[in-house]
Design a protein around this motif. Structure first.
Motif, PDB file in Angstrom:
ATOM      1  N   THR A  56      -3.038   9.350  -3.264  1.00 15.42           N
ATOM      2  CA  THR A  56      -4.126  10.093  -2.785  1.00 15.42           C
ATOM      3  C   THR A  56      -4.019  11.568  -3.051  1.00 15.42           C
ATOM      4  OG1 THR A  56      -3.992   8.794  -0.578  1.00 15.42           O
ATOM      5  CG2 THR A  56      -5.196  10.725  -0.438  1.00 15.42           C
TER       6      THR A  56
ATOM      7  N   LEU B 180      -0.781   3.207   9.384  1.00 19.23           N
ATOM      8  CA  LEU B 180      -1.479   2.759   8.018  1.00 19.23           C
ATOM      9  C   LEU B 180      -2.965   3.484   7.909  1.00 19.23           C
ATOM     10  CD1 LEU B 180      -0.783   2.978   4.851  1.00 19.23           C
ATOM     11  CD2 LEU B 180      -1.005   0.424   5.151  1.00 19.23           C
TER      12      LEU B 180
ATOM     13  N   PRO C  42      -9.464  18.699   6.003  1.00 17.47           N
ATOM     14  CA  PRO C  42      -8.525  17.905   6.717  1.00 17.47           C
ATOM     15  C   PRO C  42      -9.076  17.641   8.107  1.00 17.47           C
ATOM     16  CG  PRO C  42      -7.345  19.906   5.763  1.00 17.47           C
ATOM     17  CD  PRO C  42      -8.901  20.156   5.685  1.00 17.47           C
TER      18      PRO C  42
ATOM     19  N   GLY D  35       4.217  11.572  11.006  1.00 15.55           N
ATOM     20  CA  GLY D  35       3.365  11.116   9.793  1.00 15.55           C
ATOM     21  C   GLY D  35       2.121  11.713   9.537  1.00 15.55           C
ATOM     22  N   ALA D  36       1.081  11.731  10.526  1.00 11.68           N
ATOM     23  CA  ALA D  36      -0.187  12.198  10.330  1.00 11.68           C
ATOM     24  C   ALA D  36      -0.259  13.777  10.086  1.00 11.68           C
ATOM     25  CB  ALA D  36      -1.004  11.955  11.604  1.00 11.68           C
ATOM     26  N   GLU D  37       0.653  14.467  10.792  1.00 16.52           N
ATOM     27  CA  GLU D  37       0.659  15.857  10.674  1.00 16.52           C
ATOM     28  C   GLU D  37       1.246  16.174   8.928  1.00 16.52           C
ATOM     29  OE1 GLU D  37      -0.485  18.346  11.987  1.00 16.52           O
ATOM     30  OE2 GLU D  37      -0.663  18.003  14.287  1.00 16.52           O
TER      31      GLU D  37
ATOM     32  N   LEU E 126      -2.038  16.826   2.080  1.00 17.96           N
ATOM     33  CA  LEU E 126      -3.530  16.963   1.389  1.00 17.96           C
ATOM     34  C   LEU E 126      -3.880  18.629   1.549  1.00 17.96           C
ATOM     35  CD1 LEU E 126      -5.298  14.120   3.490  1.00 17.96           C
ATOM     36  CD2 LEU E 126      -4.799  14.149   1.113  1.00 17.96           C
TER      37      LEU E 126
ATOM     38  N   LYS F   5      -6.594  13.851  -5.659  1.00 19.51           N
ATOM     39  CA  LYS F   5      -7.169  15.104  -5.430  1.00 19.51           C
ATOM     40  C   LYS F   5      -7.053  16.215  -6.164  1.00 19.51           C
ATOM     41  CE  LYS F   5      -7.905  17.924  -1.283  1.00 19.51           C
ATOM     42  NZ  LYS F   5      -7.815  18.175   0.126  1.00 19.51           N
TER      43      LYS F   5
ATOM     44  N   PHE G 144       1.456   5.818  -1.320  1.00 19.94           N
ATOM     45  CA  PHE G 144       0.170   6.031  -0.623  1.00 19.94           C
ATOM     46  C   PHE G 144      -0.358   7.662  -0.687  1.00 19.94           C
ATOM     47  CE2 PHE G 144      -2.693   7.255   2.936  1.00 19.94           C
ATOM     48  CZ  PHE G 144      -3.518   6.236   2.923  1.00 19.94           C
TER      49      PHE G 144
ATOM     50  N   VAL H 251       0.892  -1.218  -0.005  1.00 18.27           N
ATOM     51  CA  VAL H 251      -0.225  -0.077  -0.099  1.00 18.27           C
ATOM     52  C   VAL H 251       0.898   1.175   0.012  1.00 18.27           C
ATOM     53  CG1 VAL H 251      -1.833   1.401   1.377  1.00 18.27           C
ATOM     54  CG2 VAL H 251      -1.971  -1.085   1.194  1.00 18.27           C
ATOM     55  N   VAL H 252       1.971   1.233   0.976  1.00 19.16           N
ATOM     56  CA  VAL H 252       2.910   2.375   1.156  1.00 19.16           C
ATOM     57  C   VAL H 252       3.633   2.588  -0.175  1.00 19.16           C
ATOM     58  CG1 VAL H 252       4.263   3.874   2.581  1.00 19.16           C
ATOM     59  CG2 VAL H 252       2.188   2.339   3.495  1.00 19.16           C
TER      60      VAL H 252
ATOM     61  N   LEU I 129      -3.636   7.033   8.641  1.00 20.09           N
ATOM     62  CA  LEU I 129      -3.383   7.812   7.158  1.00 20.09           C
ATOM     63  C   LEU I 129      -4.682   7.527   6.397  1.00 20.09           C
ATOM     64  CD1 LEU I 129       0.377   7.637   6.354  1.00 20.09           C
ATOM     65  CD2 LEU I 129      -0.979   9.302   7.876  1.00 20.09           C
TER      66      LEU I 129
ATOM     67  N   VAL J 117      -5.164  17.072  13.235  1.00 23.45           N
ATOM     68  CA  VAL J 117      -4.537  15.907  13.890  1.00 23.45           C
ATOM     69  C   VAL J 117      -4.610  15.514  15.543  1.00 23.45           C
ATOM     70  CG1 VAL J 117      -2.239  14.647  14.056  1.00 23.45           C
ATOM     71  CG2 VAL J 117      -3.069  15.451  11.957  1.00 23.45           C
TER      72      VAL J 117
ATOM     73  N   PHE K 250       1.279  14.259   6.626  1.00 21.00           N
ATOM     74  CA  PHE K 250       0.104  13.733   5.539  1.00 21.00           C
ATOM     75  C   PHE K 250      -0.662  14.671   5.336  1.00 21.00           C
ATOM     76  CE2 PHE K 250      -3.755  11.003   4.613  1.00 21.00           C
ATOM     77  CZ  PHE K 250      -3.036  10.683   3.213  1.00 21.00           C
ATOM     78  N   ASN K 251      -1.544  15.454   6.443  1.00 16.78           N
ATOM     79  CA  ASN K 251      -2.379  16.262   6.312  1.00 16.78           C
ATOM     80  C   ASN K 251      -1.845  17.378   5.858  1.00 16.78           C
ATOM     81  OD1 ASN K 251      -4.966  15.401   7.386  1.00 16.78           O
ATOM     82  ND2 ASN K 251      -4.962  16.528   9.298  1.00 16.78           N
TER      83      ASN K 251
ATOM     84  N   LEU L  28      -7.543   9.637   7.603  1.00 15.01           N
ATOM     85  CA  LEU L  28      -7.305  10.841   7.289  1.00 15.01           C
ATOM     86  C   LEU L  28      -7.650  11.202   5.692  1.00 15.01           C
ATOM     87  CD1 LEU L  28      -4.061  11.613   9.234  1.00 15.01           C
ATOM     88  CD2 LEU L  28      -6.252  12.534   9.940  1.00 15.01           C
ATOM     89  N   ALA L  29      -7.252  10.338   5.023  1.00 15.95           N
ATOM     90  CA  ALA L  29      -7.618  10.739   3.536  1.00 15.95           C
ATOM     91  C   ALA L  29      -8.982  10.575   3.206  1.00 15.95           C
ATOM     92  CB  ALA L  29      -6.743   9.604   2.671  1.00 15.95           C
TER      93      ALA L  29
ATOM     94  N   ASP M 189     -10.899  13.488   4.597  1.00 14.05           N
ATOM     95  CA  ASP M 189     -10.670  14.726   3.645  1.00 14.05           C
ATOM     96  C   ASP M 189     -11.642  14.720   2.357  1.00 14.05           C
ATOM     97  OD1 ASP M 189      -8.312  16.865   3.028  1.00 14.05           O
ATOM     98  OD2 ASP M 189      -8.854  15.876   1.273  1.00 14.05           O
TER      99      ASP M 189
END
Lengths: 355, 75
Positions: free
Chosen positions: A278, B40, B56, A234-236, A242, A282, A274, A44-45, B43, B59, A238-239, B46-47, B50
């Motif tokens: 994504t 994973l 978003p 990672g989450a920050e 996006l 978008k 990933f 996936v990644v 993420l 976090v 990724f956001n 989150l996707a 969004d």
């Protein structure tokens, strides 16, 4: 910030990678992770293989190799280079900068200035804008842009959230003044409030390296690191991606008066499959116009990933013809840079591992 | 009461998450305690958030969420 620069072309591209192959599944098994989890995440990644440097090899070595091969491929004299822009966050020294060191190694003219931009994954676009600016308005006819990092030397092997992502590479791009009129469009931005999301906390002037900054800790997820390691939320991140990348891509498309259907390729910083799939979706681009397999071949190559994707995914088409390319780098800073322009025909020195 | 947007969020999330059983998502699900939950999956959530809600998921707020209802309240 938007800028448009004309009468410039990208004349050549080269990338040199690290020479030591690391395997995501084998490394994970050795760390005690089960094969099924590794294979699912890897698919996936987009984590499979990555190329990192051997001990003692630096981003300067990789970029010098790429530059030397590109100069040879183009059949130009190194003394015809009017300026050097070096982009890295893993320089040989805090002083002098890598640009000066590369200038000396290549034997460039004393009239050619050499400087460095401290940028990471967005850096190739920032460097391209600087090189284009030097050609369009700075009195240069030919600029050598080198960008690359050896982030594998900054991650902790015990940090399974960060270490498996990165490969090492250095790139060389020759930018020239030309009679062509197709303009290069740039949209550059920053969000310094998010700077802690990707950071090496120690080793600079704020917190000098010491025995204390090399004491390892273990976080809630079981990942080991110390203050001189690269840390990433990672989450920050990724956001942030996006939130900012689609806007930057849409803005640069608008300035170029292009629709996604007009564009031959959207080349995003090759963070991982990933994120690219994504964000590409978008941005309104189909998967077949969005290269995304660089990471599984080489790892996340920081500021060398976009030139590597241009060569690896589009090299044949760029050598023989002209493509409408949109590129966007994003990462540490936080920062982002989007580019839209016609690229090719150009010279390519193929992706090669450092010897 | 699940809104159409929330229903879409659940469907998209279920389709995107590896190992999530069909029909396994509901408002009161404590997602962090599920066997399929990992970084994973975070993420992916989150996707999908969004894409579905057009903004978003912050976090810091996300880290405080325990159930999918908590997530939907941030839409």
């Amino acid at each position: 910030m938007y800028s448009v620069l004309s009468h410039i072309r990208i004349a050549g591209l080269a990338v040199t990678t690290g020479s030591v192959e690391r395997d995501y599944v084998q490394d994970g098994l050795a760390a005690g992770i089960d094969r099924a989890t590794l294979e699912r995440t890897g698919k996936v990644v987009g984590l499979r293989k990555r190329l990192v440097v051997a001990a003692g090899v630096t981003a300067l070595d990789l970029c010098a190799d790429a530059a030397t091969r590109l100069i040879s491929e183009m059949g130009i004299d190194a003394t015809s280079i009017d300026a050097v822009v070096f982009v890295t966050q893993s320089p040989d020294h805090s002083q002098p900068n890598n640009g000066s060191l590369l200038h000396g190694r290549l034997g460039l003219s004393k009239s050619a200035p050499a400087f460095e931009l401290s940028m990471g994954c967005s850096g190739w676009v920032f460097g391209l804008q600087q090189a284009a600016l030097l050609c369009a308005h700075g009195g240069a006819a030919r600029v050598l842009l080198c960008s690359g990092d050896t982030l594998s030397q900054l991650t902790n092997p015990g940090d399974r959230a960060t270490d498996p992502l990165f490969g090492d590479a250095g790139s060389a791009t020759i930018v020239e003044k030309t009679g062509r009129s197709a303009p290069f469009h740039f949209v550059l931005g920053a969000d310094g409030a998010g700077s802690a999301s990707i950071i090496v906390p120690a080793g600079g002037a704020r917190q000098p390296a010491s025995t204390a900054t090399r004491l390892e800790t273990v976080d809630a997820e079981g990942n080991r690191h110390h203050a001189e390691n690269l840390r990433m939320n990672g989450a920050e991140v990724f956001n942030f991606t996006l939130r900012e990348v689609p806007d930057a891509v849409n803005a640069v498309l608008k300035h170029a008066a292009w629709m996604p259907a007009d564009v031959d390729a959207l080349v995003l910083h090759q963070a991982n499959r990933f994120i690219i799939s994504t964000v590409g979706r978008k941005c309104g681009f189909p998967a077949d116009k969005t290269p995304m397999d660089i990471v599984e071949k080489y790892g996340n190559q920081s500021s060398a990933s976009i030139p590597c994707a241009l060569i690896d995914a589009l090299g044949g088409r760029l050598e023989s013809g002209t493509l409408k390319v949109v590129a966007c780098g994003f990462g540490v800073g936080l920062s982002w840079g989007a580019f839209a322009g016609e690229v090719g025909p150009l010279a390519i020195a193929p992706v090669k591992s450092y010897a | 009461m699940t809104t159409p947007h929330q229903a879409t969020f659940f469907l998209e999330l279920e389709a995107s998450l590896a190992d999530c059983p069909a029909g396994g998502l509901h408002m009161e699900l404590r997602f962090r305690e599920q066997p399929w939950w990992d970084s994973l999956a975070a993420l992916t959530l989150l996707a999908v958030f969004d894409t579905t809600f057009g903004k978003p998921l912050p976090v810091e707020e996300f880290m405080k969420c325990e159930t999918l209802a908590d997530i939907c309240r941030l839409a």
